[in-house]
Design an enzyme around this catalytic site. Structure first.
Site, short mmCIF file in Angstrom:
data_model
loop_
_atom_site.label_atom_id
_atom_site.label_comp_id
_atom_site.label_asym_id
_atom_site.label_seq_id
_atom_site.Cartn_x
_atom_site.Cartn_y
_atom_site.Cartn_z
N ARG A 131 -38.86 26.26 -2.80
CA ARG A 131 -38.93 27.75 -2.74
C ARG A 131 -37.88 28.37 -1.83
O ARG A 131 -38.04 29.48 -1.34
CB ARG A 131 -40.33 28.22 -2.32
CG ARG A 131 -41.40 27.83 -3.30
CD ARG A 131 -42.51 28.85 -3.33
NE ARG A 131 -43.39 28.56 -4.45
CZ ARG A 131 -44.41 27.73 -4.40
NH1 ARG A 131 -44.69 27.08 -3.29
NH2 ARG A 131 -45.15 27.54 -5.47
N LYS A 153 -23.37 34.97 -4.27
CA LYS A 153 -23.68 34.89 -5.71
C LYS A 153 -23.74 33.42 -6.09
O LYS A 153 -22.79 32.66 -5.87
CB LYS A 153 -22.60 35.58 -6.55
CG LYS A 153 -22.74 37.09 -6.57
CD LYS A 153 -21.78 37.70 -7.58
CE LYS A 153 -21.89 39.22 -7.59
NZ LYS A 153 -20.89 39.86 -8.46
N GLU A 195 -6.75 36.14 -6.81
CA GLU A 195 -7.89 36.81 -6.16
C GLU A 195 -7.49 37.35 -4.78
O GLU A 195 -8.06 38.33 -4.30
CB GLU A 195 -9.08 35.86 -6.04
CG GLU A 195 -9.64 35.36 -7.37
CD GLU A 195 -10.66 36.30 -8.03
OE1 GLU A 195 -10.96 37.37 -7.47
OE2 GLU A 195 -11.14 35.94 -9.12
N LYS A 237 -13.87 41.03 1.73
CA LYS A 237 -15.07 40.77 0.93
C LYS A 237 -16.33 40.89 1.80
O LYS A 237 -17.34 41.45 1.37
CB LYS A 237 -15.00 39.39 0.26
CG LYS A 237 -16.24 39.13 -0.58
CD LYS A 237 -16.06 38.15 -1.67
CE LYS A 237 -17.36 38.10 -2.51
NZ LYS A 237 -17.30 37.11 -3.58
N GLU A 247 -24.67 44.36 -5.33
CA GLU A 247 -23.81 45.03 -6.31
C GLU A 247 -24.48 46.22 -6.98
O GLU A 247 -24.52 46.36 -8.20
CB GLU A 247 -23.32 44.02 -7.37
CG GLU A 247 -22.07 44.52 -8.08
CD GLU A 247 -21.37 43.45 -8.92
OE1 GLU A 247 -21.13 42.34 -8.43
OE2 GLU A 247 -21.05 43.77 -10.08
N ARG A 251 -19.68 46.91 -4.44
CA ARG A 251 -19.30 45.51 -4.68
C ARG A 251 -18.64 45.33 -6.05
O ARG A 251 -17.87 44.39 -6.25
CB ARG A 251 -20.54 44.60 -4.55
CG ARG A 251 -20.17 43.13 -4.66
CD ARG A 251 -21.27 42.20 -4.15
NE ARG A 251 -20.86 40.83 -4.32
CZ ARG A 251 -21.47 39.78 -3.80
NH1 ARG A 251 -22.55 39.96 -3.07
NH2 ARG A 251 -21.04 38.55 -4.01
N ASN A 255 -14.68 43.34 -8.97
CA ASN A 255 -14.46 42.94 -10.36
C ASN A 255 -13.16 43.51 -10.92
O ASN A 255 -12.96 43.48 -12.14
CB ASN A 255 -15.63 43.39 -11.24
CG ASN A 255 -16.93 42.72 -10.83
OD1 ASN A 255 -16.91 41.57 -10.38
ND2 ASN A 255 -18.04 43.42 -10.94
N HIS A 258 -11.57 42.02 -13.97
CA HIS A 258 -12.50 41.05 -14.54
C HIS A 258 -13.04 41.44 -15.92
O HIS A 258 -13.41 40.56 -16.69
CB HIS A 258 -13.66 40.79 -13.58
CG HIS A 258 -13.28 39.90 -12.41
ND1 HIS A 258 -12.30 40.25 -11.51
CD2 HIS A 258 -13.74 38.69 -12.01
CE1 HIS A 258 -12.18 39.29 -10.60
NE2 HIS A 258 -13.04 38.33 -10.89
N HIS A 262 -12.49 38.50 -18.24
CA HIS A 262 -13.55 37.71 -18.87
C HIS A 262 -13.36 37.65 -20.39
O HIS A 262 -13.60 36.61 -21.01
CB HIS A 262 -14.93 38.29 -18.56
CG HIS A 262 -15.46 37.82 -17.23
ND1 HIS A 262 -16.33 38.55 -16.46
CD2 HIS A 262 -15.23 36.68 -16.54
CE1 HIS A 262 -16.61 37.89 -15.35
NE2 HIS A 262 -15.95 36.75 -15.37
N HIS A 276 -9.53 31.02 -14.73
CA HIS A 276 -10.15 32.30 -14.35
C HIS A 276 -9.18 33.19 -13.57
O HIS A 276 -9.01 34.37 -13.89
CB HIS A 276 -11.42 32.02 -13.54
CG HIS A 276 -12.04 33.26 -12.98
ND1 HIS A 276 -12.69 34.19 -13.77
CD2 HIS A 276 -12.08 33.76 -11.71
CE1 HIS A 276 -13.11 35.19 -13.02
NE2 HIS A 276 -12.76 34.96 -11.76
N1 GLY Z 1 -16.84 37.55 -7.28
C1 GLY Z 1 -17.28 38.87 -7.13
C2 GLY Z 1 -18.42 39.02 -6.19
O1 GLY Z 1 -18.73 38.11 -5.47
O2 GLY Z 1 -19.05 40.05 -6.17
#
Ligand code: GLY
Length: 383
Positions: A131, A153, A195, A237, A247, A251, A255, A258, A262, A276
């Site tokens: 958990r 993430k 990036e 970041k 997000e 946040r 992107n 992206h 994508h 990527h």
């Molecule tokens: N890679 C984008 C983020 O972590 O929000």
């Protein structure tokens, strides 16, 4: 007389200010060698399990385990197959069973030693095992150091798309060792560099200018330049994540490039034909071109971004996909709400913002122009 040992170089420390879940990102050389002393204070007992993949294990596992042993930490490891394929339900089950076999307890921390795939699946496994256990990120690619290891993430892919099952689960510590970047193939380093450029383009014009002058040094292995680039990226970041962890707003700026990127990755079947970071480089160029077409940014700013990315050797125009196909794939993006796509556009370098108010025909025109240029450039290159 024995000379004094060389003092350990000082790593930069970036804090992610998330209250009770706050953590540090250390950026510098030699951190793997010092990992034992850095990690030991966080462990409730001197035991951990390292999750890594075959390629990373070959380069770094022995040194990492030696460093932990030097601080009295007993450790076991799980070595996974390299590649995106393990980010699946089967891969997750396999990892969870292996970690349980190694008797991880709820208060233990597991260590993700690897690139984005290892960090994503290990973080997700940690978030659900018993958990919720803690974990530490030791990112071994530039892309993981400046993006995926920071911000919590985690997740796996499903047959419906990438990263569709996962959680927000922050690590307890991130160790970004500059030394590991020396073993990266140039193409992978470049993909991560896209990036890095993203942080300049989205919110820091001075950093972008610095990259225009020093990007080649970052890529060619200048240690101080690398440390500054990774630290500045992580600082950008960390600040965004601290303000908008889940997000709900800002946040989304991370992107940049992206939505286009994508779709391009999907058009190439998420294969090695387009990494990527390469897709993000092309996507950022397209986002800036779209900003120019909509009268938001100057052609000069878009040109600067494109010139820098091209100068370091990143692709800047789509290839191997038709404009209509790319647009159709963009309509499938997980950020589509009420049928409207989300775009990160820019009013100039360092001035990105999010919008859903973009006419599809403007997007298609930008795609047509860029795809045509891409095809012409490919034809010229083929002689
Ligand atoms: N890679 C984008 C983020 O972590 O929000």
């Amino acid at each position: 007389m024995t000379p004094d040992p060389e003092p350990a170089p000082t790593p930069s420390r970036v804090s992610v200010a998330l209250g009770a879940r706050a953590y540090d990102i250390l950026v510098g050389p030699g951190l793997i060698g010092r990992a034992g002393g850095l990690i030991r204070p966080l462990l409730p007992r001197p035991y951990t399990v390292i999750v890594t993949d075959e390629n990373v294990a070959r380069h770094h596992l022995a040194a990492f385990e030696k460093a932990l042993a030097g601080a009295g930490i007993a450790c076991r490891h799980v070595i996974l197959s390299p590649g995106e394929g393990i980010k699946s339900f089967n891969g997750l089950q396999d990892l969870c069973e292996k970690l349980l076999e190694l008797r991880v307890e709820r208060r233990d921390l597991v260590v993700a030693l690897g690139g984005g795939v290892i960090g994503d699946i290990t973080g997700f496994a940690a978030s659900i095992l018993r958990r919720g256990m803690g974990f530490i990120q030791v990112p071994t690619t530039l892309l993981a150091q400046v993006d995926s290891s920071v911000g919590g993430k985690t997740g796996i892919n499903t047959r419906h798309g990438k990263n569709l099952v996962g959680s927000f689960h922050q690590p307890r510590l991130v160790l970004a060792d500059m030394g590991v970047l020396d073993s990266l193939p140039r193409r992978e380093l470049l993909a991560g560099y896209a990036e890095v450029v993203k942080y300049g383009l989205l919110g820091d014009a001075a950093f972008f200018e610095w990259l225009e002058r020093h990007g080649a040094a970052v890529l060619d292995g200048d240690l101080a330049a690398r440390q500054y680039a990774v630290e500045t990226s992580c600082r950008a970041k960390a600040a965004i994540v601290a303000r908008d962890e889940r997000e709900d707003g800002e946040r989304a700026l991370l992107n940049l490039g992206h939505t286009f990127g994508h779709a391009l990755e999907a058009a190439h079947g998420f294969s090695d034909r387009l990494l990527h970071g390469e897709a993000v480089a092309i996507g950022m160029c397209l986002a800036l071109r779209l900003s120019v077409r909509l009268g938001l940014a100057s052609g000069q700013d878009a040109g600067r971004a494109e010139s820098h990315l091209a100068a370091v050797g990143l692709p800047t125009r789509p290839f191997g996909a038709r404009p209509e196909q790319i647009l159709e794939l963009m309509r499938q993006d997980k950020k589509v709400v009420d049928g409207r796509m989300s775009f990160i556009l820019a009013r100039g370098i360092g001035q990105a913002f999010q919008t859903r108010e973009v006419a599809e025909n403007a997007v298609l025109e930008v795609l047509r122009e860029a795809c045509e240029e891409g095809a012409e450039a490919a034809a010229r290159a083929a002689g």
